[in-house]
Design a protein around this motif. Structure first.
Motif, PDB file in Angstrom:
ATOM      1  N   TRP A 184       0.830  -1.199   0.000  1.00  0.00           N
ATOM      2  CA  TRP A 184       0.000   0.000   0.000  1.00  0.00           C
ATOM      3  C   TRP A 184       0.869   1.255   0.000  1.00  0.00           C
ATOM      4  N   ILE A 243      -3.790   4.657   2.651  1.00  0.00           N
ATOM      5  CA  ILE A 243      -4.314   4.107   3.905  1.00  0.00           C
ATOM      6  C   ILE A 243      -5.506   4.915   4.407  1.00  0.00           C
ATOM      7  N   VAL A 268      -9.163   3.893   4.134  1.00  0.00           N
ATOM      8  CA  VAL A 268      -9.723   2.911   5.075  1.00  0.00           C
ATOM      9  C   VAL A 268     -10.832   3.546   5.907  1.00  0.00           C
ATOM     10  N   ASN A 269     -10.676   4.825   6.259  1.00  0.00           N
ATOM     11  CA  ASN A 269     -11.686   5.507   7.068  1.00  0.00           C
ATOM     12  C   ASN A 269     -13.049   5.500   6.392  1.00  0.00           C
ATOM     13  N   LEU A 295     -14.484   1.958   6.236  1.00  0.00           N
ATOM     14  CA  LEU A 295     -14.995   1.525   7.540  1.00  0.00           C
ATOM     15  C   LEU A 295     -16.330   2.193   7.872  1.00  0.00           C
ATOM     16  N   TRP A 335      -0.913  -2.783  10.019  1.00  0.00           N
ATOM     17  CA  TRP A 335      -2.157  -3.225  10.676  1.00  0.00           C
ATOM     18  C   TRP A 335      -2.404  -2.451  11.966  1.00  0.00           C
ATOM     19  N   GLN A 372      -1.855   0.705  12.385  1.00  0.00           N
ATOM     20  CA  GLN A 372      -2.536   1.945  12.020  1.00  0.00           C
ATOM     21  C   GLN A 372      -3.988   1.672  11.601  1.00  0.00           C
ATOM     22  N   ILE A 373      -4.231   0.508  11.026  1.00  0.00           N
ATOM     23  CA  ILE A 373      -5.617   0.127  10.720  1.00  0.00           C
ATOM     24  C   ILE A 373      -6.441   0.083  12.009  1.00  0.00           C
ATOM     25  N   TYR A 414      -7.386   3.463  12.898  1.00  0.00           N
ATOM     26  CA  TYR A 414      -8.476   3.925  12.023  1.00  0.00           C
ATOM     27  C   TYR A 414      -9.830   3.375  12.470  1.00  0.00           C
TER      28      TYR A 414
END
Length: 449
Positions: free
Chosen positions: A272, A277, A280-281, A284, A342, A344-345, A348
């Motif tokens: 990525w 990244i 992702v927000n 989600l 992950w 940082q995921i 998020y």
């Protein structure tokens, strides 16, 4: 068509009012246009901006960041102007129509002229058009509801936010690819087409909407009345506290991206990019809004009544938790380790939950707490809180900047500082929420066609 030929009050129904579909499609398309353009704006400024003679005349990264920041500040300052225009003179519907045309013209300017003249003309028109329609679009959603279907207002504002993030997520994935494959002109052109689509869809629903007439001088009298000043005073306190949330949240597009550059971002077999990244927000949000609306909120409500202010307070504590994860990631980076992306995921996931509880709730709350003639004006408070949060971040970063450009508060200490500010704010919010005594205002219904 005269404004008086339209319905002026909500349909008398206990179901979803007509026109909501048009409003949601309009919002999704408009957000696709806005976020798609934003996703590639800084790259355009630093890689493809032309001079008067057609030669490259790109900006430095510092210049690009500065102008993007000014653009964002202008966009979120304009809603107050838009709210006054709508509530005093044009009404929400005509304000949206007129300034959406300017909005479209801004994208056209970027497609036609890719020099600094075209860039700044486009940015100016987009900032004015986007900013002025924002509070009107949000308040127009609530205008469609009366006493019989008021219970559906929370659900429709959740779907409104869902539409925002559907458009945002799709555009942030697609716009960079269009730029890479076909160039900036095509990428900006797609944003222009989506904005034109948004305008057409909204116009097609004109006979379904409740068109609340502008209040004229009555708006000013209402704002300066005892009740109007009390409403402004009560919500201003909440606005200032919610602004701190936005100081943290909007750094997902700055500090978190810079942090991601130092992380191992190979996940799910894909390498990525750091600026991917943040999508992702939005992804989600699409999953978590239905989860919160139909599962978590009803479950918690059976045990403990979840008022809007309680949701906002809980979201503030969650935001502090998300930045705590970022601080821990930074600790690991400083120690020489490579935590994967992950982690940082995870941050998020937490910040997205906080966004749902703070942002969607404050959007609805600011509408319901506003008297009829002040809906758009008070709705602009939601957007003003975003502007104030970004001002806070800018001021903090200016204060901690050393003369050589380094920071007095670098690494994990930077994140822990914002964690502390958010925790203190959340604690202060508790007595404010307990002391709050507001009143819910909805539009009147009629069976008028």
């Amino acid at each position: 068509m005269r404004h008086s030929s339209y319905r002026t009050t909500p349909v008398d129904t206990d179901r979803m009012p007509p026109g909501i579909g048009n409003i949601l499609v309009n919002e999704a398309a408009e957000r696709f246009a806005f976020y798609g353009f934003n996703a590639i704006l800084a790259v355009f400024m630093t890689e493809a901006l032309l001079g008067p003679g057609g030669a490259l005349a790109v900006m430095t990264e510092t210049q690009a960041v500065k102008w993007v920041a000014w653009f964002k500040a202008a966009t979120y300052a304009m809603p107050v102007v838009g709210a006054i225009l709508a509530d005093v003179w044009l009404g929400k519907y005509r304000t949206i129509i007129v300034f959406s045309v300017l909005y479209c013209a801004g994208f056209v300017a970027l497609v036609v002229d890719q020099t600094r003249l075209g860039l700044f003309a486009g940015l100016g028109l987009i900032a004015v058009g986007s900013g002025i329609i924002k509070p009107c679009v949000q308040a127009n959603v609530g205008d469609q509801f009366g006493a019989r279907n008021e219970h559906l207002l929370s659900r429709v504002y959740a779907w409104f936010y869902f539409a925002i993030n559907l458009g945002a997520c799709a555009s942030m994935l697609l716009a960079p690819l269009l730029r890479k494959w076909y160039g900036f002109r095509v990428a900006f052109g797609v944003s222009a087409l989506l904005m034109v689509l948004a305008l057409i869809v909204f116009w097609l629903g004109r006979r379904k909407y409740a068109h609340v007439p502008p209040a004229g001088g009555a708006f000013v009298r209402d704002c300066l009345s005892g009740e109007g000043l009390r409403v402004i005073g009560r919500l201003s306190v909440i606005l200032v506290l919610v602004a701190v949330f936005w100081a943290l949240f909007d750094q997902t597009l700055s500090a978190w991206i810079l942090q991601a550059k130092k992380m191992n971002l190979r996940m799910l077999g894909v390498e990525w990019l750091p600026d991917q990244i943040s999508s992702v927000n939005s992804a989600l949000i699409l999953v978590m809004i239905p989860l919160f609306n139909y599962v978590l909120y009803p479950a918690v409500n059976r045990i403990w009544r979840l008022t809007p202010l309680r949701k906002i307070g809980m979201g503030m504590f969650l935001a502090a938790g998300a930045f705590s994860v970022s601080a821990l990631i930074e600790h690991r980076i400083e120690a020489g380790f490579h935590p994967t992306g992950w982690w940082q995921i995870l941050a998020y996931v937490i910040i997205t939950a906080a966004e749902i509880m703070v942002s969607i709730t404050f959007l609805e709350f600011s509408y319901t707490q506003a008297p009829k003639r002040m809906k758009s004006f008070i709705g602009s408070f939601y957007l003003l809180s975003i502007a104030l949060g970004n001002v806070l971040t800018a001021v903090v970063n200016r204060v901690i900047e050393n003369p050589d450009g380094t920071s007095k508060l670098s690494g994990a200490g930077y994140y822990w500082f914002f964690v502390a500010v958010m925790v203190v704010t959340a604690v202060l919010f508790v007595p404010v929420a307990m002391a709050y005594r507001g009143k819910t205002y909805t539009q009147d219904e009629t069976n008028m066609d």
